[in-house]
Design a protein around this motif. Structure first.
Motif, PDB file in Angstrom:
ATOM      1  N   UNK A  20      22.502 115.306  67.766  1.00 51.67           N
ATOM      2  CA  UNK A  20      21.085 114.974  67.727  1.00 51.67           C
ATOM      3  C   UNK A  20      20.261 116.233  67.464  1.00 51.67           C
ATOM      4  N   UNK A  21      19.181 116.093  66.716  1.00 49.27           N
ATOM      5  CA  UNK A  21      18.341 117.247  66.341  1.00 49.27           C
ATOM      6  C   UNK A  21      17.812 117.999  67.552  1.00 49.27           C
ATOM      7  N   UNK A  22      17.658 117.316  68.689  1.00 48.50           N
ATOM      8  CA  UNK A  22      17.109 117.962  69.876  1.00 48.50           C
ATOM      9  C   UNK A  22      18.109 118.895  70.551  1.00 48.50           C
ATOM     10  N   UNK A  23      19.349 118.905  70.074  1.00 45.09           N
ATOM     11  CA  UNK A  23      20.390 119.729  70.688  1.00 45.09           C
ATOM     12  C   UNK A  23      20.907 120.829  69.767  1.00 45.09           C
ATOM     13  N   UNK A  24      20.327 120.966  68.576  1.00 47.69           N
ATOM     14  CA  UNK A  24      20.852 121.947  67.631  1.00 47.69           C
ATOM     15  C   UNK A  24      19.770 122.879  67.113  1.00 47.69           C
ATOM     16  N   UNK A  25      20.193 124.074  66.723  1.00 48.32           N
ATOM     17  CA  UNK A  25      19.346 125.052  66.046  1.00 48.32           C
ATOM     18  C   UNK A  25      19.975 125.278  64.673  1.00 48.32           C
TER      19      UNK A  25
END
Length: 56
Positions: A20-25
């Protein structure tokens, strides 16, 4: 061309965004760049904090 992402929850580098985008940089162009994502973010934050202090 492959993209690499740093997963802030697991501390692992992912080839291609799987989480999920909220867990990655990222994305980063190399695995090594993604491995250093947290250090880069901390360094930028510290530089911005110094700039803020200088403006006061």
């Amino acid at each position: 061309m492959a993209e690499y992402w740093y997963n802030t929850e697991t501390g692992e580098v992912e080839e291609g965004r799987r989480s999920d985008w909220s867990k990655v940089m990222g994305p980063y162009p190399s695995r090594e760049g993604a491995q250093h994502a947290i250090e880069q973010a901390k360094a930028r934050t510290q530089a911005w904090d110094r700039e803020d202090e200088e403006r006061r």
